[in-house]
Design an enzyme around this catalytic site. Structure first.
Site, PDB file in Angstrom:
ATOM      1  N   ASP A  84      37.707  36.617  54.301  1.00  0.00           N
ATOM      2  CA  ASP A  84      36.855  36.656  53.340  1.00  0.00           C
ATOM      3  C   ASP A  84      35.337  36.591  54.086  1.00  0.00           C
ATOM      4  OD1 ASP A  84      38.436  36.750  51.109  1.00  0.00           O
ATOM      5  OD2 ASP A  84      38.358  34.610  50.791  1.00  0.00           O
ATOM      6  N   TYR A 144      34.596  40.052  41.518  1.00  0.00           N
ATOM      7  CA  TYR A 144      34.309  41.590  41.869  1.00  0.00           C
ATOM      8  C   TYR A 144      34.189  42.483  41.156  1.00  0.00           C
ATOM      9  CZ  TYR A 144      36.645  39.252  46.232  1.00  0.00           C
ATOM     10  OH  TYR A 144      37.006  38.223  47.342  1.00  0.00           O
ATOM     11  N   GLU A 200      39.271  50.705  52.335  1.00  0.00           N
ATOM     12  CA  GLU A 200      38.099  50.777  51.585  1.00  0.00           C
ATOM     13  C   GLU A 200      37.454  52.131  51.909  1.00  0.00           C
ATOM     14  OE1 GLU A 200      37.587  49.282  49.035  1.00  0.00           O
ATOM     15  OE2 GLU A 200      38.874  47.471  49.072  1.00  0.00           O
ATOM     16  N   ARG A 210      30.558  37.965  39.268  1.00  0.00           N
ATOM     17  CA  ARG A 210      30.819  38.957  40.160  1.00  0.00           C
ATOM     18  C   ARG A 210      29.623  38.697  41.545  1.00  0.00           C
ATOM     19  NH1 ARG A 210      29.516  45.524  38.963  1.00  0.00           N
ATOM     20  NH2 ARG A 210      30.212  46.080  41.174  1.00  0.00           N
ATOM     21  N   MET A 211      30.488  38.607  42.603  1.00  0.00           N
ATOM     22  CA  MET A 211      29.713  37.826  43.948  1.00  0.00           C
ATOM     23  C   MET A 211      28.612  38.842  44.136  1.00  0.00           C
ATOM     24  SD  MET A 211      32.135  36.075  46.476  1.00  0.00           S
ATOM     25  CE  MET A 211      33.598  37.495  46.734  1.00  0.00           C
ATOM     26  N   HIS A 217      42.388  53.639  44.689  1.00  0.00           N
ATOM     27  CA  HIS A 217      42.948  52.669  45.384  1.00  0.00           C
ATOM     28  C   HIS A 217      44.665  53.092  45.073  1.00  0.00           C
ATOM     29  CE1 HIS A 217      40.697  50.012  47.874  1.00  0.00           C
ATOM     30  NE2 HIS A 217      40.004  49.718  46.910  1.00  0.00           N
ATOM     31  N   CYS A 223      44.182  37.460  44.605  1.00  0.00           N
ATOM     32  CA  CYS A 223      44.866  37.316  45.811  1.00  0.00           C
ATOM     33  C   CYS A 223      44.390  37.780  47.098  1.00  0.00           C
ATOM     34  CB  CYS A 223      46.522  37.591  45.615  1.00  0.00           C
ATOM     35  SG  CYS A 223      47.472  36.525  44.638  1.00  0.00           S
ATOM     36  N   TYR A 246      33.386  49.838  53.350  1.00  0.00           N
ATOM     37  CA  TYR A 246      33.573  50.597  52.528  1.00  0.00           C
ATOM     38  C   TYR A 246      32.719  51.878  52.919  1.00  0.00           C
ATOM     39  CZ  TYR A 246      35.222  47.073  49.048  1.00  0.00           C
ATOM     40  OH  TYR A 246      35.914  46.059  48.588  1.00  0.00           O
ATOM     41  N   HIS A 279      36.716  54.141  41.665  1.00  0.00           N
ATOM     42  CA  HIS A 279      37.222  53.735  42.810  1.00  0.00           C
ATOM     43  C   HIS A 279      38.259  52.962  42.788  1.00  0.00           C
ATOM     44  CE1 HIS A 279      36.060  51.378  46.524  1.00  0.00           C
ATOM     45  NE2 HIS A 279      36.696  50.341  46.015  1.00  0.00           N
ATOM     46  N   GLU A 280      38.668  52.358  41.884  1.00  0.00           N
ATOM     47  CA  GLU A 280      39.800  51.362  41.809  1.00  0.00           C
ATOM     48  C   GLU A 280      41.062  52.483  41.434  1.00  0.00           C
ATOM     49  OE1 GLU A 280      39.544  48.589  42.555  1.00  0.00           O
ATOM     50  OE2 GLU A 280      37.564  48.422  42.229  1.00  0.00           O
ATOM     51  N   GLY A 283      35.900  45.275  40.676  1.00  0.00           N
ATOM     52  CA  GLY A 283      37.186  45.638  40.367  1.00  0.00           C
ATOM     53  C   GLY A 283      38.032  45.097  41.311  1.00  0.00           C
ATOM     54  N   MET A 284      39.495  45.005  40.750  1.00  0.00           N
ATOM     55  CA  MET A 284      40.497  44.639  41.887  1.00  0.00           C
ATOM     56  C   MET A 284      41.452  45.525  41.776  1.00  0.00           C
ATOM     57  SD  MET A 284      41.336  42.979  44.490  1.00  0.00           S
ATOM     58  CE  MET A 284      43.053  43.557  45.113  1.00  0.00           C
ATOM     59  N   GLU A 285      42.043  46.275  42.658  1.00  0.00           N
ATOM     60  CA  GLU A 285      43.095  47.589  42.147  1.00  0.00           C
ATOM     61  C   GLU A 285      44.487  47.045  42.069  1.00  0.00           C
ATOM     62  OE1 GLU A 285      42.369  47.027  46.928  1.00  0.00           O
ATOM     63  OE2 GLU A 285      41.114  46.880  45.324  1.00  0.00           O
TER      64      GLU A 285
END
Length: 611
Positions: free
Chosen positions: A369, A261, A312, A563-564, A293, A133, A377, A289-290, A263-265
């Protein structure tokens, strides 16, 4: 007064305090269908309507206290979706509350959901759904005030044919007569809409700590449980540095490879890419990192996406503090050196004068985006690292970072809020001397300036020296037709991270001859390597050198890793490489369904294939 240029909802009149989702997962129709119950409160007088963000959502009904309400769905804004305006049928005074129930279904254009065919999963037998999201995609999954300035609790009842997990604590499950199960969840800590997350699939859980379970497809569970065994140590270190962990559970979900990604927190359930399963625990820094967050972003949240660095930059700063305490300061500084390279690359891609290279960009009329890069970051981290040094070191700055969490927990803030508290904390605890130091900071250059930071921080390069030395050796050998001074022993003592930095240094050189790249690959085993970070850097070196022998390897990796950071960068570089454009476009077109909608949109723009 909340301001969010990327939301169409009436944030100045109403706030949502709780959302309850009652949804059925349909893998055949690829939809979520049911209802969203929104508890709202007027924050102004004479409020007669509720405006919500939606995007590609089919609205079936709207009621208040059981009575139907009039509503209109506006024409679609290209970037922000269709505003849903609901006539409340009465006027609310400031402080008045109401419950609005919206019957709806997602559509096949929902950008938050990725529906995977069985063939796209590890097990190949069951379909899979996951959501993403952030930044403004929650509105395609649920009608809501889709702004980080709104913090709410949520609960859910998800009816599904396979196990469902969410960014909330599970509270029970009920078997249904048709063979499905209703999974129930509750999130008691207030959070922004972009952290609502759902995954449904053939999932198995394995406990890896007193408050942590790793979830993944059964085929991957052993590898995932082994890789993430240190999770509790990361959480405890974060608590020592900041405040007690507020979310109850810290579970991990290892997703299929199309997750866009690292990761997503998502609270209670961090989503992570399978590219972290390196088999040597070398890439679990992403978990640090996550976990960071949990405080920075989830507990203290950016007011809107123009202040994304507050999420970030602070998270990277805390992540490296955690690494420093667990592995030693030189490892944290080594991570900063790698991050600095990523920042340089982002500035080069945008251009040093591009507004998206500012720490606090203007996003009016922009899709957040498009502004996503390593800038918030790493430039954010560099500002905090600089301030720590400038103000007297960790003994001054770490108490401030803890106080920052205590002051703003549960709130959404902007850069001015942050800066005002920094000044007041320093004055109250350390006196005018620190205020004088803060007044010497070039705030305009740091916050509004484009390109690289106005101050170049110096990091401990103890672990980088051997990498730099080996790189220079290769550089000096470029005129020798068949160099003999290299061997596999060159990198025998290197950690995986040092191998990454060595390759980054090589990528900064003028391209080596193809014969040298062939020798490097033969001696160091770079093409068959499993570690995705090493493989990615090696591929980028080969693309920069137009080493066509490696193009098929690049296309293969970019089409199996969604993963982008990897697929987008590689396809963009392949597109720009000599004789690579056709293969880049063909690879993307063939595998477009594999990529998450967010990734597919960005890659299509990169390759000149956007509609």
């Amino acid at each position: 007064m909340a301001y969010d240029p990327n939301s169409q909802s009436n944030l100045d009149e109403v706030k949502t305090s709780h959302i309850h989702l009652n949804l059925a997962v349909d893998f055949v129709a690829k939809t979520l269908a049911g209802s969203a119950e929104l508890d709202i409160e007027a924050i102004a007088n004479n409020v007669s309507k509720l405006i919500l963000d939606t995007s590609f959502i089919a609205i079936h009904s709207v009621t208040l206290d059981g009575a139907p309400l009039k509503y209109t769905l506006a024409d679609r804004h290209e970037k922000y979706g269709s505003a849903l305006t609901i006539e409340l049928g009465k006027t609310l005074a400031k402080g008045d509350k109401a419950k609005v129930v919206i019957g709806y279904a997602t559509t096949d254009e929902c950008t938050a959901c990725q529906w995977l065919e069985p063939s796209q999963t590890v097990g190949k037998k069951h379909p899979y759904l996951f959501t993403q999201c952030q930044a403004i995609h929650a509105r395609s999954m649920v009608p809501c005030q889709d702004s980080p300035s709104i913090k709410l609790t949520y609960s859910a009842a998800i009816n599904a044919p396979l196990r469902a997990v969410m960014s909330a604590v599970p509270t029970g499950e009920e078997k249904q007569a048709n063979g499905t199960t209703t999974y129930k969840f509750h999130q008691k800590t207030r959070m922004p809409s972009y952290l609502i997350a759902l995954a449904v699939g053939n999932l198995e859980g394995r406990e890896i700590g007193p408050r942590s379970t790793v979830w993944t497809e059964p085929e991957v569970i052993e590898a995932a449980a082994w890789e993430f065994v240190d999770t509790e140590s990361f959480i405890r270190t974060g608590e020592e540095l900041l405040t007690p962990y507020d979310w109850g559970r810290y579970d991990l979900l290892v997703l299929p490879a199309s997750f866009p990604y690292g990761g997503m927190e998502n609270p209670c359930l961090t989503f992570v890419t399978p590219s972290l399963l390196a088999g040597d625990r070398s890439l679990v820094d992403v978990v640090a990192h996550e976990i960071a967050h949990s405080w920075m972003g989830n507990l203290v949240t950016t007011e809107n996406w123009e202040h994304f660095w507050l999420n970030e930059g602070f998270t990277v700063f805390v992540e490296r503090k955690i690494l420093g305490r667990m592995q030693g300061k030189e490892h944290a500084e080594f991570s900063a050196i790698i991050g600095h390279k990523a920042m340089v690359e982002s500035v080069e891609i945008y251009g040093k004068d591009h507004p998206f290279t500012a720490l606090r960009p203007c996003l009016r009329g922009e899709d957040p985006d498009d502004a996503f890069s390593s800038i918030p970051y790493e430039k954010g981290f560099n500002l905090l690292y600089y301030l720590e040094k400038h103000l007297g070191g960790p003994e001054v700055f770490e108490p401030y970072v803890r106080a920052h969490v205590q002051e703003f927990a549960g709130r959404s803030i902007n850069t001015d809020d942050w800066k005002a508290f920094l000044y007041s904390f320093m004055e109250k605890n350390f006196g005018q001397e620190k205020v004088d130091l803060l007044n010497k900071v070039d705030w305009e250059a740091w916050l509004a300036g484009t390109g690289m930071p106005p101050v170049e921080n110096k990091f401990d390069d103890t672990l980088a020296k051997a990498c730099n030395c080996l790189c220079k050796k290769w550089d000096h050998s470029r005129t020798v037709e068949k160099p003999t001074e290299f061997s596999p022993k060159d990198i025998e003592e290197f950690s995986p991270t040092q191998k990454v930095v060595f390759l980054e240094r090589v990528s900064e050189l003028d391209s080596l001859p193809h014969s040298h790249l062939e020798l490097m690959d033969k001696l160091y085993g770079l093409t068959p390597v499993r570690n995705a970070e090493i493989k990615f850097r090696w591929h980028m070196i080969c693309l920069k050198a137009n080493y066509e022998k490696m193009y098929p390897e690049v296309a293969e990796f970019a089409s199996t890793m969604g993963r982008m950071k990897f697929c987008r960068s590689l396809l963009r570089a392949l597109y720009l490489a000599k004789n690579g454009a056709e293969l880049a476009r063909a690879t993307f077109k063939e595998h477009r369904a594999f990529y998450h909608p967010i990734a597919a949109t960005m890659i299509a723009k990169d390759l000149g294939l956007a509609k």
